[in-house]
Design a protein around this motif. Structure first.
Motif, PDB file in Angstrom:
ATOM      1  N   LEU A 184       0.635  -1.244   0.040  1.00 39.54           N
ATOM      2  CA  LEU A 184      -0.074   0.046   0.012  1.00 39.54           C
ATOM      3  C   LEU A 184       0.944   1.258   0.044  1.00 39.54           C
ATOM      4  O   LEU A 184       0.198   2.483  -0.080  1.00 39.54           O
ATOM      5  N   GLY A 185       2.233   1.095   0.214  1.00 40.75           N
ATOM      6  CA  GLY A 185       3.001   2.450   0.169  1.00 40.75           C
ATOM      7  C   GLY A 185       2.911   3.342   1.362  1.00 40.75           C
ATOM      8  O   GLY A 185       2.950   4.437   1.311  1.00 40.75           O
ATOM      9  N   VAL A 186       2.662   2.602   2.571  1.00 40.41           N
ATOM     10  CA  VAL A 186       2.471   3.450   3.644  1.00 40.41           C
ATOM     11  C   VAL A 186       3.278   2.937   4.801  1.00 40.41           C
ATOM     12  O   VAL A 186       3.610   1.644   4.732  1.00 40.41           O
ATOM     13  N   GLU A 187       3.788   3.632   5.664  1.00 38.06           N
ATOM     14  CA  GLU A 187       4.545   3.378   6.674  1.00 38.06           C
ATOM     15  C   GLU A 187       3.924   2.434   7.678  1.00 38.06           C
ATOM     16  O   GLU A 187       2.863   2.586   7.916  1.00 38.06           O
ATOM     17  N   PRO A 188       4.776   1.329   8.250  1.00 40.38           N
ATOM     18  CA  PRO A 188       4.049   0.267   8.881  1.00 40.38           C
ATOM     19  C   PRO A 188       3.608   0.544  10.160  1.00 40.38           C
ATOM     20  O   PRO A 188       2.606  -0.079  10.701  1.00 40.38           O
ATOM     21  N   ALA A 189       4.017   2.059  10.657  1.00 40.71           N
ATOM     22  CA  ALA A 189       3.312   2.393  11.956  1.00 40.71           C
ATOM     23  C   ALA A 189       1.992   2.848  11.829  1.00 40.71           C
ATOM     24  O   ALA A 189       1.020   2.765  12.694  1.00 40.71           O
ATOM     25  N   ARG A 190       1.425   2.970  10.651  1.00 45.72           N
ATOM     26  CA  ARG A 190       0.155   3.325  10.180  1.00 45.72           C
ATOM     27  C   ARG A 190      -1.031   2.088   9.933  1.00 45.72           C
ATOM     28  O   ARG A 190      -2.133   2.063   9.958  1.00 45.72           O
TER      29      ARG A 190
ATOM     30  N   PRO B  41       0.316  -1.700  15.860  1.00 46.73           N
ATOM     31  CA  PRO B  41       1.139  -1.524  14.362  1.00 46.73           C
ATOM     32  C   PRO B  41       1.720  -2.781  14.040  1.00 46.73           C
ATOM     33  O   PRO B  41       2.406  -3.666  15.013  1.00 46.73           O
ATOM     34  N   VAL B  42       1.777  -3.017  12.764  1.00 48.52           N
ATOM     35  CA  VAL B  42       2.573  -4.015  12.398  1.00 48.52           C
ATOM     36  C   VAL B  42       3.963  -4.345  12.500  1.00 48.52           C
ATOM     37  O   VAL B  42       4.464  -5.286  12.685  1.00 48.52           O
ATOM     38  N   ASP B  43       4.709  -3.210  12.802  1.00 46.28           N
ATOM     39  CA  ASP B  43       6.031  -3.029  12.955  1.00 46.28           C
ATOM     40  C   ASP B  43       6.542  -3.221  14.514  1.00 46.28           C
ATOM     41  O   ASP B  43       7.571  -3.113  14.993  1.00 46.28           O
ATOM     42  N   ARG B  44       5.458  -3.452  15.257  1.00 44.11           N
ATOM     43  CA  ARG B  44       5.588  -3.764  16.862  1.00 44.11           C
ATOM     44  C   ARG B  44       4.949  -4.894  17.175  1.00 44.11           C
ATOM     45  O   ARG B  44       4.373  -5.805  16.493  1.00 44.11           O
ATOM     46  N   THR B  45       5.283  -5.388  18.219  1.00 42.82           N
ATOM     47  CA  THR B  45       4.662  -6.642  19.058  1.00 42.82           C
ATOM     48  C   THR B  45       3.515  -6.344  20.025  1.00 42.82           C
ATOM     49  O   THR B  45       3.395  -5.024  20.567  1.00 42.82           O
ATOM     50  N   LEU B  46       2.606  -7.270  20.290  1.00 43.84           N
ATOM     51  CA  LEU B  46       1.661  -6.910  21.467  1.00 43.84           C
ATOM     52  C   LEU B  46       2.467  -7.385  22.663  1.00 43.84           C
ATOM     53  O   LEU B  46       2.926  -8.476  22.946  1.00 43.84           O
ATOM     54  N   ASP B  47       2.193  -6.491  23.809  1.00 40.47           N
ATOM     55  CA  ASP B  47       2.862  -6.587  25.056  1.00 40.47           C
ATOM     56  C   ASP B  47       1.730  -7.154  25.832  1.00 40.47           C
ATOM     57  O   ASP B  47       0.886  -6.755  26.180  1.00 40.47           O
ATOM     58  N   LEU B  48       1.909  -8.496  26.002  1.00 37.46           N
ATOM     59  CA  LEU B  48       0.934  -9.428  26.735  1.00 37.46           C
ATOM     60  C   LEU B  48       0.629  -8.828  28.286  1.00 37.46           C
ATOM     61  O   LEU B  48      -0.517  -9.074  28.553  1.00 37.46           O
ATOM     62  N   LYS B  49       1.746  -8.462  28.925  1.00 36.76           N
ATOM     63  CA  LYS B  49       1.397  -7.844  30.335  1.00 36.76           C
ATOM     64  C   LYS B  49       0.640  -6.661  30.286  1.00 36.76           C
ATOM     65  O   LYS B  49      -0.217  -6.498  30.915  1.00 36.76           O
ATOM     66  N   ALA B  50       0.862  -5.724  29.239  1.00 37.21           N
ATOM     67  CA  ALA B  50       0.225  -4.464  29.129  1.00 37.21           C
ATOM     68  C   ALA B  50      -1.203  -4.631  28.746  1.00 37.21           C
ATOM     69  O   ALA B  50      -2.142  -4.040  29.158  1.00 37.21           O
ATOM     70  N   MET B  51      -1.430  -5.701  27.934  1.00 39.85           N
ATOM     71  CA  MET B  51      -2.670  -6.169  27.397  1.00 39.85           C
ATOM     72  C   MET B  51      -3.532  -6.746  28.371  1.00 39.85           C
ATOM     73  O   MET B  51      -4.790  -6.291  28.749  1.00 39.85           O
ATOM     74  N   ALA B  52      -2.923  -7.433  29.335  1.00 40.80           N
ATOM     75  CA  ALA B  52      -3.696  -7.887  30.566  1.00 40.80           C
ATOM     76  C   ALA B  52      -4.122  -6.835  31.560  1.00 40.80           C
ATOM     77  O   ALA B  52      -5.246  -6.934  31.858  1.00 40.80           O
TER      78      ALA B  52
END
Length: 164
Positions: free
Chosen positions: A47-53, A72-83
């Motif tokens: 799509l030609g957009v920055e991964p942060a979007r 964002p696709v260039d990051r990971t899910l922090d399971l502790k923060a999600m909990a």
């Protein structure tokens, strides 16, 4: 942003939910490569957009049910923060089969919008840094562009710092 179909006629539960809610969005289709290692990074490149979007939809198991994290696709899910955002002790990534069954979508095309079952949803706070963000439209090779506020509204989500 008016509803714009830029990828041929599409009708997924996500687009139906957005239309029903009167939320403006744009359809962004691209040719999905089955060999792609990361569905989200593939979408950003195509799509030609920055991964942060571009945001991925991840389902987690709280021990008593499933919930949705959108990061964002260039990051990971922090399971502790999600909990913490969900107010539970801990979460684990949901089994892919359970995620597909619950959402009605296939892995790599799970949209946070229009899922079969309404689940608690948390959108990473970084979404608010952008005028628009991209999320899966309900199938591989299809993204939807909409405002972060509309994403939070249509999914009845909360926001929190859940990405690392």
């Amino acid at each position: 942003m008016a509803r714009k179909d830029r990828g041929g006629s599409v009708g997924t539960p996500a687009t139906v939910a957005l239309a029903r809610a009167g939320i403006p969005y744009a359809v962004r289709a691209y040719e999905h490569d089955p060999a792609a290692e990361s569905f989200g990074l593939e979408a950003a490149r195509a799509l030609g957009v920055e991964p942060a979007r571009v945001f991925k939809t991840l389902l987690v198991d709280t021990g008593t049910g499933l919930a949705v994290g959108v990061v964002p696709v260039d990051r990971t899910l922090d399971l502790k923060a999600m909990a913490g955002a969900l107010g539970v002790k801990k979460v684990a990534m949901a089994d892919p089969v359970a995620a597909e069954r619950s959402s009605g979508y296939v892995v790599g095309g799970i949209s946070p919008i229009g899922q079969k079952r309404a689940l608690s949803t948390v959108v990473d706070v970084s979404a608010a840094e952008h005028e628009t963000v991209f999320v899966s439209g309900g199938r591989r090779g299809l993204d939807l562009e909409l405002s972060p506020a509309d994403l939070v509204s249509v999914t009845d989500a909360s926001t929190g710092p859940i990405a690392r």
